[in-house]
Design a protein around this motif. Structure first.
Motif, PDB file in Angstrom:
ATOM      1  N   ASN A  75       0.827  -1.208   0.000  1.00  0.00           N
ATOM      2  CA  ASN A  75       0.000   0.000   0.000  1.00  0.00           C
ATOM      3  C   ASN A  75       0.858   1.253   0.000  1.00  0.00           C
ATOM      4  OD1 ASN A  75      -2.791  -1.128   0.401  1.00  0.00           O
ATOM      5  ND2 ASN A  75      -1.736  -2.086   2.125  1.00  0.00           N
ATOM      6  N   PHE A  76       0.245   2.366  -0.391  1.00  0.00           N
ATOM      7  CA  PHE A  76       0.957   3.649  -0.332  1.00  0.00           C
ATOM      8  C   PHE A  76       1.445   3.899   1.100  1.00  0.00           C
ATOM      9  CE2 PHE A  76       1.687   8.160  -0.316  1.00  0.00           C
ATOM     10  CZ  PHE A  76       2.181   8.414  -1.574  1.00  0.00           C
ATOM     11  N   GLY A 185      -5.400   4.232  -8.590  1.00  0.00           N
ATOM     12  CA  GLY A 185      -4.682   3.456  -7.581  1.00  0.00           C
ATOM     13  C   GLY A 185      -5.552   2.391  -6.943  1.00  0.00           C
ATOM     14  N   ALA A 207      -6.103  11.543 -11.946  1.00  0.00           N
ATOM     15  CA  ALA A 207      -5.066  10.498 -12.086  1.00  0.00           C
ATOM     16  C   ALA A 207      -4.062  10.968 -13.125  1.00  0.00           C
ATOM     17  CB  ALA A 207      -5.692   9.179 -12.526  1.00  0.00           C
ATOM     18  N   SER A 208      -2.856  10.425 -13.084  1.00  0.00           N
ATOM     19  CA  SER A 208      -1.882  10.712 -14.138  1.00  0.00           C
ATOM     20  C   SER A 208      -2.493  10.339 -15.483  1.00  0.00           C
ATOM     21  CB  SER A 208      -0.604   9.898 -13.910  1.00  0.00           C
ATOM     22  OG  SER A 208       0.076  10.372 -12.778  1.00  0.00           O
ATOM     23  N   ARG A 225      -3.926  14.682 -13.049  1.00  0.00           N
ATOM     24  CA  ARG A 225      -3.662  15.007 -11.637  1.00  0.00           C
ATOM     25  C   ARG A 225      -3.148  16.438 -11.469  1.00  0.00           C
ATOM     26  NH1 ARG A 225       1.664  14.869  -9.986  1.00  0.00           N
ATOM     27  NH2 ARG A 225       3.108  14.009 -11.505  1.00  0.00           N
ATOM     28  N   LEU A 248      -4.897  13.207  -0.579  1.00  0.00           N
ATOM     29  CA  LEU A 248      -3.705  13.996  -0.896  1.00  0.00           C
ATOM     30  C   LEU A 248      -3.347  14.966   0.220  1.00  0.00           C
ATOM     31  CD1 LEU A 248      -4.475  14.866  -4.631  1.00  0.00           C
ATOM     32  CD2 LEU A 248      -3.113  12.977  -3.743  1.00  0.00           C
ATOM     33  N   SER A 272      -0.930  11.701   0.765  1.00  0.00           N
ATOM     34  CA  SER A 272       0.069  11.295  -0.230  1.00  0.00           C
ATOM     35  C   SER A 272       1.001  12.443  -0.605  1.00  0.00           C
ATOM     36  CB  SER A 272      -0.620  10.790  -1.499  1.00  0.00           C
ATOM     37  OG  SER A 272      -1.438   9.691  -1.230  1.00  0.00           O
ATOM     38  N   ASN A 366       1.653   2.659 -11.078  1.00  0.00           N
ATOM     39  CA  ASN A 366       0.677   1.568 -10.869  1.00  0.00           C
ATOM     40  C   ASN A 366      -0.737   1.934 -11.280  1.00  0.00           C
ATOM     41  OD1 ASN A 366       0.753   3.309  -8.388  1.00  0.00           O
ATOM     42  ND2 ASN A 366      -0.872   1.935  -7.731  1.00  0.00           N
TER      43      ASN A 366
END
Ligand SMILES: NC(=O)c1ccc[n+]([C@@H]2O[C@H](COP(=O)([O-])OP(=O)(O)OC[C@H]3O[C@@H](n4cnc5c(N)ncnc54)[C@H](OP(=O)(O)O)[C@@H]3O)[C@@H](O)[C@H]2O)c1
Length: 395
Positions: A75-76, A185, A207-208, A225, A248, A272, A366
């Motif tokens: 996990n993050f 994610g 998201a990216s 993002r 975030l 994050s 990911n």
């Protein structure tokens, strides 16, 4: 018995002390059969603080289940633990990891409901990234027959957190709208899938950009993002959204609250943005919490807004809500059996590849969850150069 891989570091770990609880000190001598491979975090910091080593195998105490681990979730939060970027970090050395799946190998007393050979998914308060773990039966769940071990290791943290935030904190209902960050994610994909189980829910996600093609069917409106998502959401929904899920933190707290419709709920469940590189940044930590602490309760009252926080691990391991979590797991298994939800597994990694796996998250590469597959052999370095690791979906 513990497997002995040729890549194994020939080291002996002594004692792991965390939250006041001590593991019995075991010195593992050569030829000792009661040993196992485990990932060790030797101190807080960069990726170089991680290694695989031999360690004494734990035995189940009263009320505990001993699990032969097949797969572990990465996990993050594990990146934040590695950096020491969490409240009250435990002492090192420690074995990281909060969730795993595997087969019940033994039980202590009073473990009704489980039998040797059961396929299980479990939460662990650290120590998951090893060939064998012991954890109290309150945190262990019999897996659905169709669920694979990697799926189970990708399931518990992401889906339980997503479910509890959406349904138990924010009361998601038909026709509502949800904003979720890091939509590609592990948690993000669980949120998107759970929203799809309720009619007419609109999901806004950031998201990216390279992930958008892969996740576009699960998220109604996707933004890069780095985009000004407040403006983008308002273009589509001038009134804002009903639920903001913010992992975030930092300036996103103010933005998220600003986006809420009347009676909407903002949930802070991660930070994050505090991870700006391989090691901890005190500047981003201070900046992040400064922004959160500027929330004004009187403004919430005037604007009819709800602000909430959610931490699954605290709920489980500090606040004794394992019964409530077990009920949620049962509901989620039912959704899984009805094929309404399915964990998205990004890629599988050997324990020895834990640094490369973490680097993939640092690189924002990911889509879905990274899994440490305990029985997987490390990919030869040549293959890494060509990026041909055991990727499930997206490479
Ligand atoms: N409170 C709880 O109970 C709970 C439970 C589980 C997870 N969480 C939190 O939920 C969040 C997501 O967790 P997860 O395990 O599912 O991870 P994840 O979303 O799979 O994390 C990786 C993704 O996060 C995004 N990201 C945002 N900031 C980043 C940064 N500084 N460095 C690298 N990537 C960053 C990247 O996606 P993009 O580039 O596409 O944005 C990256 O691919 C984390 O903040 C975690 O701590 C909280």
């Amino acid at each position: 018995m513990a497997k002995e891989g040729t890549e194994m570091t020939e080291e002996t770990e002594h004692m792991i002390e965390k939250n006041g609880a001590k593991e019995t000190e075991h010195l593992v001598s050569a030829g000792d059969t009661k040993e196992m491979r485990a990932v060790i975090l030797s101190g807080f910091g960069g990726l170089n603080k991680l290694r695989v080593t031999k360690k004494a195998m734990p035995e189940p105490q009263e009320g505990e289940v001993k699990i032969r681990v097949k797969a572990c979730g990465l996990n993050f939060l594990d990146l934040m633990v590695r950096q020491g970027n969490i409240d009250n970090p435990p002492k090192t050395p420690l074995v990281p990891g909060f969730e795993c799946s595997g087969i019940v190998e033994a039980m202590g007393g009073n473990t009704k409901g489980f039998e040797i050979g059961d396929r299980v998914m479990a939460f662990v308060n650290y120590n998951a990234w090893a060939e064998v773990v012991c954890t109290p039966l309150d945190y262990v769940y019999n897996m659905p027959d169709d669920m694979t071990f990697p799926e189970a290791a990708a399931f518990s943290m992401n889906f339980v957190a997503a479910y509890m935030m959406l349904f138990e904190v924010a009361n998601l209902r038909e026709g509502m709208s949800v904003l979720v960050h890091s939509a590609g994610g592990g948690v993000g994909q669980a949120v998107a899938q759970l929203c799809s189980t309720i009619p007419s829910v609109t999901v806004f996600g950031t998201a990216s950009s390279f992930k958008h093609e892969a996740i576009k069917d699960s998220v109604t409106h996707l933004f890069d993002r780095n985009a000004d998502y407040v403006q983008e959401v308002k273009k589509i929904s001038p009134e804002g959204v009903d639920i903001v899920l913010d992992c975030l933190s930092g300036e996103n707290t103010g933005k998220g609250l600003g986006l809420l419709r009347p009676l909407g709920t903002y949930i802070l469940y991660g930070s994050s943005n505090m991870v700006t590189g391989e090691t901890k940044s005190f500047f981003s930590l201070a900046k992040s919490w400064w922004q959160v602490e500027k929330v004004n309760p009187i403004k919430l009252y005037e604007e009819n807004k709800v602000i909430a926080g959610f931490s699954l691990l605290n709920l489980l391991f500090k606040q004794g809500r394992c019964g409530q979590v077990k009920t949620v797991v049962e509901k989620l298994f039912s959704l899984y059996n009805q094929k309404k939800i399915k964990p998205v597994v990004d890629s599988l990694w050997a324990l020895e590849e834990v640094k490369e796996a973490m680097q993939r998250i640092h690189d924002r590469g990911n889509i879905g969850k990274l899994i440490l597959d305990v029985e997987k052999s490390p990919t030869p370095l040549d293959d890494f150069a060509g990026h041909s690791r055991d990727s499930c979906l997206h490479e």
